[in-house]
Design a protein around this motif. Structure first.
Motif, PDB file in Angstrom:
ATOM      1  N   GLN A  18      -4.270 -23.773  17.423  1.00 53.22           N
ATOM      2  CA  GLN A  18      -4.057 -23.121  16.124  1.00 53.22           C
ATOM      3  C   GLN A  18      -4.875 -23.799  15.027  1.00 53.22           C
ATOM      4  O   GLN A  18      -5.391 -23.144  14.120  1.00 53.22           O
ATOM      5  CB  GLN A  18      -2.571 -23.142  15.779  1.00 53.22           C
ATOM      6  N   VAL A  19      -5.018 -25.123  15.107  1.00 57.43           N
ATOM      7  CA  VAL A  19      -5.822 -25.840  14.121  1.00 57.43           C
ATOM      8  C   VAL A  19      -7.278 -25.393  14.209  1.00 57.43           C
ATOM      9  O   VAL A  19      -7.942 -25.159  13.187  1.00 57.43           O
ATOM     10  CB  VAL A  19      -5.699 -27.361  14.339  1.00 57.43           C
ATOM     11  N   LEU A  20      -7.790 -25.238  15.434  1.00 55.03           N
ATOM     12  CA  LEU A  20      -9.175 -24.774  15.585  1.00 55.03           C
ATOM     13  C   LEU A  20      -9.340 -23.342  15.101  1.00 55.03           C
ATOM     14  O   LEU A  20     -10.375 -22.979  14.536  1.00 55.03           O
ATOM     15  CB  LEU A  20      -9.600 -24.899  17.044  1.00 55.03           C
ATOM     16  N   ASP A  21      -8.312 -22.514  15.317  1.00 59.10           N
ATOM     17  CA  ASP A  21      -8.370 -21.152  14.787  1.00 59.10           C
ATOM     18  C   ASP A  21      -8.523 -21.180  13.271  1.00 59.10           C
ATOM     19  O   ASP A  21      -9.326 -20.428  12.691  1.00 59.10           O
ATOM     20  CB  ASP A  21      -7.101 -20.388  15.158  1.00 59.10           C
ATOM     21  N   GLY A  22      -7.757 -22.074  12.637  1.00 59.47           N
ATOM     22  CA  GLY A  22      -7.848 -22.181  11.183  1.00 59.47           C
ATOM     23  C   GLY A  22      -9.210 -22.667  10.728  1.00 59.47           C
ATOM     24  O   GLY A  22      -9.755 -22.207   9.712  1.00 59.47           O
ATOM     25  N   LEU A  23      -9.807 -23.598  11.460  1.00 55.48           N
ATOM     26  CA  LEU A  23     -11.126 -24.103  11.084  1.00 55.48           C
ATOM     27  C   LEU A  23     -12.169 -22.991  11.155  1.00 55.48           C
ATOM     28  O   LEU A  23     -13.056 -22.899  10.293  1.00 55.48           O
ATOM     29  CB  LEU A  23     -11.513 -25.259  12.000  1.00 55.48           C
ATOM     30  N   GLU A  24     -12.059 -22.134  12.169  1.00 56.65           N
ATOM     31  CA  GLU A  24     -13.006 -21.026  12.263  1.00 56.65           C
ATOM     32  C   GLU A  24     -12.847 -20.033  11.113  1.00 56.65           C
ATOM     33  O   GLU A  24     -13.775 -19.283  10.802  1.00 56.65           O
ATOM     34  CB  GLU A  24     -12.815 -20.309  13.603  1.00 56.65           C
ATOM     35  N   ARG A  25     -11.669 -20.051  10.489  1.00 61.32           N
ATOM     36  CA  ARG A  25     -11.472 -19.196   9.318  1.00 61.32           C
ATOM     37  C   ARG A  25     -11.751 -19.933   8.011  1.00 61.32           C
ATOM     38  O   ARG A  25     -11.409 -19.466   6.936  1.00 61.32           O
ATOM     39  CB  ARG A  25     -10.044 -18.649   9.315  1.00 61.32           C
ATOM     40  N   GLY A  26     -12.310 -21.160   8.129  1.00 62.05           N
ATOM     41  CA  GLY A  26     -12.695 -21.897   6.938  1.00 62.05           C
ATOM     42  C   GLY A  26     -11.619 -22.788   6.370  1.00 62.05           C
ATOM     43  O   GLY A  26     -11.705 -23.207   5.204  1.00 62.05           O
ATOM     44  N   ARG A  27     -10.617 -23.148   7.169  1.00 60.53           N
ATOM     45  CA  ARG A  27      -9.530 -23.980   6.661  1.00 60.53           C
ATOM     46  C   ARG A  27      -9.536 -25.323   7.386  1.00 60.53           C
ATOM     47  O   ARG A  27      -9.420 -25.385   8.616  1.00 60.53           O
ATOM     48  CB  ARG A  27      -8.190 -23.285   6.865  1.00 60.53           C
ATOM     49  N   GLY A  28      -9.696 -26.396   6.642  1.00 59.56           N
ATOM     50  CA  GLY A  28      -9.657 -27.730   7.220  1.00 59.56           C
ATOM     51  C   GLY A  28      -8.223 -28.189   7.444  1.00 59.56           C
ATOM     52  O   GLY A  28      -7.258 -27.548   7.026  1.00 59.56           O
ATOM     53  N   ALA A  29      -8.063 -29.330   8.128  1.00 60.23           N
ATOM     54  CA  ALA A  29      -6.726 -29.830   8.434  1.00 60.23           C
ATOM     55  C   ALA A  29      -6.801 -31.292   8.832  1.00 60.23           C
ATOM     56  O   ALA A  29      -7.862 -31.801   9.218  1.00 60.23           O
ATOM     57  CB  ALA A  29      -6.090 -29.017   9.558  1.00 60.23           C
ATOM     58  N   VAL A  30      -5.650 -31.929   8.731  1.00 66.86           N
ATOM     59  CA  VAL A  30      -5.470 -33.285   9.249  1.00 66.86           C
ATOM     60  C   VAL A  30      -4.481 -33.187  10.406  1.00 66.86           C
ATOM     61  O   VAL A  30      -3.412 -32.592  10.271  1.00 66.86           O
ATOM     62  CB  VAL A  30      -4.935 -34.247   8.177  1.00 66.86           C
ATOM     63  N   VAL A  31      -4.849 -33.751  11.537  1.00 68.69           N
ATOM     64  CA  VAL A  31      -3.995 -33.763  12.714  1.00 68.69           C
ATOM     65  C   VAL A  31      -3.680 -35.205  13.071  1.00 68.69           C
ATOM     66  O   VAL A  31      -4.600 -36.027  13.220  1.00 68.69           O
ATOM     67  CB  VAL A  31      -4.673 -33.060  13.904  1.00 68.69           C
ATOM     68  N   GLU A  32      -2.402 -35.491  13.189  1.00 65.89           N
ATOM     69  CA  GLU A  32      -1.958 -36.812  13.644  1.00 65.89           C
ATOM     70  C   GLU A  32      -1.505 -36.687  15.100  1.00 65.89           C
ATOM     71  O   GLU A  32      -0.623 -35.896  15.410  1.00 65.89           O
ATOM     72  CB  GLU A  32      -0.801 -37.315  12.786  1.00 65.89           C
ATOM     73  N   ILE A  33      -2.113 -37.459  15.994  1.00 68.95           N
ATOM     74  CA  ILE A  33      -1.660 -37.534  17.392  1.00 68.95           C
ATOM     75  C   ILE A  33      -1.019 -38.894  17.574  1.00 68.95           C
ATOM     76  O   ILE A  33      -1.682 -39.934  17.464  1.00 68.95           O
ATOM     77  CB  ILE A  33      -2.826 -37.354  18.380  1.00 68.95           C
ATOM     78  N   THR A  34       0.272 -38.898  17.818  1.00 69.97           N
ATOM     79  CA  THR A  34       1.031 -40.145  17.841  1.00 69.97           C
ATOM     80  C   THR A  34       1.787 -40.277  19.144  1.00 69.97           C
ATOM     81  O   THR A  34       2.121 -39.284  19.793  1.00 69.97           O
ATOM     82  CB  THR A  34       2.013 -40.177  16.643  1.00 69.97           C
ATOM     83  N   GLY A  35       2.049 -41.507  19.552  1.00 74.44           N
ATOM     84  CA  GLY A  35       2.808 -41.732  20.782  1.00 74.44           C
ATOM     85  C   GLY A  35       2.727 -43.175  21.223  1.00 74.44           C
ATOM     86  O   GLY A  35       1.985 -43.994  20.681  1.00 74.44           O
ATOM     87  N   GLU A  36       3.517 -43.458  22.251  1.00 78.50           N
ATOM     88  CA  GLU A  36       3.563 -44.785  22.851  1.00 78.50           C
ATOM     89  C   GLU A  36       2.240 -45.095  23.556  1.00 78.50           C
ATOM     90  O   GLU A  36       1.488 -44.183  23.920  1.00 78.50           O
ATOM     91  CB  GLU A  36       4.700 -44.856  23.868  1.00 78.50           C
ATOM     92  N   PRO A  37       1.953 -46.374  23.787  1.00 74.18           N
ATOM     93  CA  PRO A  37       0.806 -46.701  24.644  1.00 74.18           C
ATOM     94  C   PRO A  37       0.982 -46.033  26.017  1.00 74.18           C
ATOM     95  O   PRO A  37       2.065 -46.046  26.597  1.00 74.18           O
ATOM     96  CB  PRO A  37       0.872 -48.225  24.763  1.00 74.18           C
ATOM     97  N   GLY A 174       1.286 -30.331   4.791  1.00 73.84           N
ATOM     98  CA  GLY A 174       0.815 -29.542   5.912  1.00 73.84           C
ATOM     99  C   GLY A 174       0.061 -30.306   6.972  1.00 73.84           C
ATOM    100  O   GLY A 174      -0.655 -29.698   7.782  1.00 73.84           O
ATOM    101  N   ILE A 175       0.154 -31.629   6.989  1.00 78.06           N
ATOM    102  CA  ILE A 175      -0.466 -32.376   8.084  1.00 78.06           C
ATOM    103  C   ILE A 175       0.217 -32.000   9.397  1.00 78.06           C
ATOM    104  O   ILE A 175       1.444 -31.917   9.485  1.00 78.06           O
ATOM    105  CB  ILE A 175      -0.375 -33.894   7.834  1.00 78.06           C
ATOM    106  N   VAL A 176      -0.580 -31.757  10.436  1.00 76.82           N
ATOM    107  CA  VAL A 176      -0.067 -31.350  11.740  1.00 76.82           C
ATOM    108  C   VAL A 176       0.197 -32.601  12.567  1.00 76.82           C
ATOM    109  O   VAL A 176      -0.734 -33.356  12.870  1.00 76.82           O
ATOM    110  CB  VAL A 176      -1.064 -30.426  12.466  1.00 76.82           C
ATOM    111  N   ARG A 177       1.449 -32.808  12.916  1.00 75.71           N
ATOM    112  CA  ARG A 177       1.798 -33.965  13.753  1.00 75.71           C
ATOM    113  C   ARG A 177       2.006 -33.491  15.185  1.00 75.71           C
ATOM    114  O   ARG A 177       2.826 -32.606  15.447  1.00 75.71           O
ATOM    115  CB  ARG A 177       3.060 -34.646  13.243  1.00 75.71           C
ATOM    116  N   VAL A 178       1.280 -34.084  16.106  1.00 77.15           N
ATOM    117  CA  VAL A 178       1.415 -33.788  17.526  1.00 77.15           C
ATOM    118  C   VAL A 178       1.889 -35.058  18.214  1.00 77.15           C
ATOM    119  O   VAL A 178       1.184 -36.065  18.218  1.00 77.15           O
ATOM    120  CB  VAL A 178       0.072 -33.309  18.124  1.00 77.15           C
ATOM    121  N   GLU A 179       3.084 -35.007  18.785  1.00 82.36           N
ATOM    122  CA  GLU A 179       3.675 -36.188  19.426  1.00 82.36           C
ATOM    123  C   GLU A 179       3.484 -36.104  20.931  1.00 82.36           C
ATOM    124  O   GLU A 179       3.888 -35.121  21.557  1.00 82.36           O
ATOM    125  CB  GLU A 179       5.155 -36.296  19.073  1.00 82.36           C
TER     126      GLU A 179
END
Length: 989
Positions: A18-37, A174-179
């Motif tokens: 979905q984030v890439l879909d938004g970029l193709e429509r001209g919308r930037g984003a910040v994505v946080e990928i978080t998790g344990e080692p 609107g930062i996208v957090r992916v855990e």
């Protein structure tokens, strides 16, 4: 290119798309990928990069280095070859900000390991976050195109400013957090399956880390059970899962060690070794010392092992905590590695001189504190080839402490100890005792064939040349000979291994030979070795079905006093009570089972575990007595104690008992899972009779759970299993045969049911069947005979069943007899008497907690209910039964309720076969049969018996019965007579 999203990360992958879909429509984003080692953050980032590349979007990678100098170290690679404009200040944040924005414009900037960012890189990242947040003003037309900023990091190690900015952005901007959380068991199983295939390298863009490629490993089994064990050990984190698989994971050794392949473990652990390599010198020494200590450890002990002072040791441990290599564990300021495999990697990375010195220090410390032998043995195993017999004795002592809980570890320690102890001299007797203990540990860990071979070798030498004790009571130096007491133990161990491999004749012969060494009558006080041999001798006879031969000897042994302690006394008592109940002597056995249950309940788990069969035997005796809550409690206690790879054979027995209870209690899903696990365990230890019974139990469960459409397949499954068992081989065989017969009748094959029980039970009276279950099986035969039109035979069988049920006095056995009696009365037209018996049976099943049997009995009673009390009452009975069956997942009972309801509603006659006027419908059904089923049905309708059909068609007897049963179901008939009527002129030829 990778074959789809990362396993188990479908939801996270969808959000990234979905984030890439938004970029193709001209919308930037910040994505946080978080998790344990080890949770797979980098893998998610790689997948995002691959998807962006497929869409034609530029991808730039950045990664925080572990060390380096100068500002903006994280973004130097992302700056490209040109870097800052000539004359720009390399420390100017604005210049770097504009450069990164220009480089990332319209694409994806992935920053990995952001938790290691230097201060200037962190400040730049925060500025980029603010500029891309949805709450920030929109850029001017002259500004660079928007882009996606992806930050992968470990929260435990990330700077507070980064955590604060990301948390605020997730809530407000609107930062996208992916855990990347732990995977579930199904995802782990799928991941293991994917790793068995050659890995495909994806096009992840410039600078993508090599960690994205998947290993192609030879994995330890592919079953759901092994996936579940690996899921637990890895905590569901794919990075640790890879390390465990690389090491050749062995559940019996975990968590002391992952497996035996340290070289492969180190090759796969390159990122983790880099983490360790980035530490300061004292911290690296502390990490290695902590790995030597293992488990949880104190900073002071780490400092002593590492050769650091107290202050330096504390500082080194603090650095390990900051690096998230170790974490606080429990109370008392103790620490532990963040995952056991991290410590094992650190241990494998140590050089040999350090290891020897460190383990010697640790052993000395443990001895000073009076630590248990298990703790000392963990260090002694590394010193056994340098410190000789002293280390070997520590290992033997530790093995004795841990054999019940972790037999695979005990077996390894005893093997090491035996390698270090001389084979001659004063240690001969000690060595023989260790060899027998080694055999016991191998048996307990499931290596029964290996134990059998070793026990035979030892018995051959010790039995042929009895030890000749000298004045001090020791054997002479002529070889590894056994003292008289150890010789008794050797016979018991050897017989035990043979019994567990289902070699009952050999087991009985070996145990009998050992018994000949005991004086008769038995002495007033039995040695532990004599008690062990008598117990083993009794077990062999129980499983052979010759328990009556052993009961007098067991009672004589019970009257003697044993030096083996309370667990051995309880075990003998349980075995005697089991034999009584198994033999149908309920009046004597029931109070003994109650007394023994109280004795066993008073034993701690560790003591009860020294005789692991006792809980399984007690639970089975209670199951025969229809004390299902007590049986479940004792079987589950034994199952809980047999963890970590311990006592696989006994675990299989306990699972079989729990499978039967679950099946009766209507927990069909649980029954199927337990049967599958028991079957896998039995195959692993090489016990074919246990495999047969587990398969038959699974087939019976599947008939109830999946209905008549699956009945043919389930019956064939049980028939194939029973085919490999020689008839009359004892308890396992007769139990499996009775289950096959049940499944055949439920599937519509009454003739096959009768034949199976007669062949496997020794004739009409079923003399080879355990008396405690004989009434219900005779009632089953009566029902099958009635379905085949043999009312006279059914009456005779029912009379035998009533006589046996009267002797036993068990309510549920009577319930089965009453149900069969009700069916016989219905066939005679005695509907009021039939209904009374149906209701008595149904109430007994309800009171006994058997909802499936309760529902089945209510369904069978519906026609009689309609005739005595009217159709409305019958429909109410069917509604109750169907509701009960649906709650249990018993599809067969639901189908039967619907079928009987349809017959009652249409006011049709209850017939054994199709109406003679239904000729065209029979022809249609005939065409539905397979070619082989038509051949078998044609010959059966012509009067040939199954064995004659088998000879003519070159098939096995069981295969013929399976095809015939399938034809019965498709044609709606229940006997050969009805089959001939149904086919009539439609039979080809």
């Amino acid at each position: 290119m990778a074959d789809g999203p990362p396993v188990g990360r479908e939801a996270q992958s969808a959000r990234l798309s979905q984030v890439l879909d938004g970029l193709e429509r001209g919308r930037g984003a910040v994505v946080e990928i978080t998790g344990e080692p080890g949770s797979g953050k980098t893998q998610l980032a790689c997948w995002l990069a691959e998807q962006a590349g497929q869409r034609g979007l530029p991808v730039i990678w950045a990664r925080a280095p572990r060390a380096g100098e100068g500002p903006f170290r994280v973004f130097r690679d992302a700056a490209g070859r040109t870097g800052l404009a000539e004359g720009s200040d390399p420390a100017d944040p604005a210049a770097w900000y504009e450069l990164i924005r220009q480089r990332a414009a319209g694409g994806v900037l992935l920053v990995d390991e952001m938790h290691r960012a230097d201060p200037s890189s962190l400040e730049l990242a925060l500025r980029l976050i603010r500029s891309l947040s949805s709450s920030a003003p929109s850029p001017s037309p002259a500004s660079p195109s928007p882009f996606v900023l992806v930050l992968a990091h470990r929260p435990r190690q990330s700077p507070p400013a980064l955590l604060e900015a990301l948390d605020l952005g997730v809530r407000t901007a609107g930062i996208v957090r992916v855990e990347a959380g732990p995977l579930d068991v199904a995802a782990v199983a799928a991941l293991l399956d994917r790793w068995r295939r050659p890995a495909a390298v994806g096009a992840y863009g410039a600078g993508a880390p090599d960690a994205a490629t998947a290993p192609a490993y030879a994995l330890p089994g592919g079953t759901g059970a092994s996936a579940a064990v690996l899921h637990t050990a890895s905590k569901g984190l794919p990075g640790y899962l890879r390390l465990l698989v690389a090491a050749g994971f062995d559940a019996g050794l975990w968590p002391d060690r992952a497996g035996g392949d340290e070289d492969r473990l180190l090759r796969e652990a390159a990122p983790l070794l880099a983490e360790l390599g980035a530490l300061s010198g004292p911290a690296r020494a502390a990490a290695r010392a902590a790995a030597v200590l293992g488990g949880t450890f104190r900073p002071a002990d780490v400092a002593r092992i590492a050769g650091l002072g107290a202050r330096d040791g504390l500082a080194a441990c603090a650095e390990l905590v900051r690096a998230d290599l170790v974490r606080p564990a429990g109370h008392g300021q103790r620490l532990a590695f963040r995952h056991p495999v991290v410590g094992q990697v650190a241990h494998a990375d140590c050089d040999l001189p350090f290891l020897l010195d460190a383990h010697r220090r640790a052993l000395r410390m443990a001895a000073e504190r009076g630590a248990p032998a298990v703790e000392r043995a963990r260090h002694a195993e590394h010193l056994v080839h340098t410190d000789g017999a002293a280390a070997a004795r520590v290992l033997a002592e530790g093995a004795a402490e841990t054999v019940t809980r972790a037999p695979a570890i005990a077996a390894r320690w005893l093997r090491l100890a035996l390698d270090a102890l001389p084979a001659r001299g004063r240690e001969v007797e000690e060595r023989a005792a260790w060899e027998l203990a080694h055999c016991r540990a191998l048996i307990a860990s499931g290596h029964i064939r290996e134990a059998r071979a070793l026990a035979h070798d030892l018995l051959a030498e010790g039995g042929s040349r009895p030890a000749d004790p000298g004045p001090a009571g020791r054997a002479d130096d002529g070889g590894a000979r056994l003292t008289p007491r150890l010789l008794l133990r050797a016979y018991a161990v050897c017989a035990d291994a043979e019994r567990l491999l289902c070699r009952y004749e050999e087991a009985e012969a070996i145990a009998r030979t050992g018994m000949a060494l005991l004086p008769r009558p038995l002495p007033a006080v039995l040695s532990p070795e004599a008690t062990e041999l008598i117990y083993e001798y009794g077990l062999v006879h129980v499983l052979r079905g010759t328990h009556d031969r052993i009961r007098p000897l067991l009672r004589e042994a019970a009257r003697a006093r044993t030096e083996a302690g309370p667990s051995a006394s309880a075990a003998l008592g349980v075995l005697i009570a089991f034999c009584d109940v198994f033999s149908g002597d309920i009046a004597r056995g029931a109070p003994e089972v109650t007394r023994c249950a109280a004795l066993v309940d008073a034993l701690p788990d560790g003591v009860a575990g020294h005789t692991p069969d006792v809980l399984a035997l007690l639970g089975c005796a209670e199951l025969y007595l229809e004390r299902f809550p007590d049986a479940r409690r004792h079987l589950q206690r034994g199952l809980d104690a047999a963890t970590g790879g311990a006592q696989k054979h006994i675990r299989a027995h306990q699972l079989l008992g729990l499978t039967m209870i679950d099946q009766w209690a209507g927990r069909l899903d649980g029954a199927e899972r337990r049967a599958v696990e028991a079957e896998e365990l039995a195959r692993a230890v090489g016990a074919p009779d246990v495999v047969t019974l587990a398969t038959a139990m699974r087939a019976m469960t599947l008939v109830w759970a999946r209905g008549r459409r699956y009945a043919g397949e389930a019956v064939a499954l049980a028939a194939r299993a029973v085919d490999v068992v020689a008839l009359g081989r004892g308890w396992w065989a007769t139990s499996a045969i009775s289950l096959l017969a049940h499944a055949q009748l439920l599937g519509g094959d009454a003739t096959g049911c009768l034949r199976t029980l007669r062949d496997g039970g020794g004739g009409d009276g079923l003399p080879q069947v355990q008396p405690a279950f004989r009434p219900s099986l005779l009632a089953l035969m009566a029902t099958a005979a009635l379905a085949g039109g043999d009312a006279v035979g059914a009456e005779r069988l029912l009379a035998d069943a009533e006589a046996d049920a009267g002797r036993l006095g068990l309510p549920l056995q009577w319930a089965c007899v009453h149900r069969a009696g009700a069916q016989l009365r219905s066939a005679r037209g005695e509907h009021a008497g039939a209904l009374e018996l149906f209701e008595r049976a149904a109430e007994a099943f309800r009171g006994g907690g058997l909802p499936v049997q309760h529902a089945w009995t209510l369904i069978a009673s519906a026609p009689a209910t309609a005739l005595v009390r009217g159709p409305g009452a019958a429909l109410d009975v069917l509604a109750r039964a169907e509701s009960m069956a649906r709650a249990c997942g018993a599809a067969l009972a639901v189908e039967e309720a619907e079928r009987v309801r349809a017959r009652l509603s249409a006011d049709t006659r209850p017939a054994l076969g199709p109406h003679p006027s239904a000729g065209p419908r029979v022809v249609d059904l005939w065409s539905a049969l397979s070619e082989r089923e038509r051949e078998v049905a044609d010959l059966a309708a012509a009067g040939l018996r199954s064995r004659q059909i088998a000879e003519r068609l070159f098939l096995s007897h069981r295969t013929v019965d399976s095809h015939l049963g399938s034809a019965y179901r498709k044609l709606g008939v229940y006997s050969r007579t009805a089959l001939a009527r149904a086919l009539g002129p439609a039979v080809p030829g």
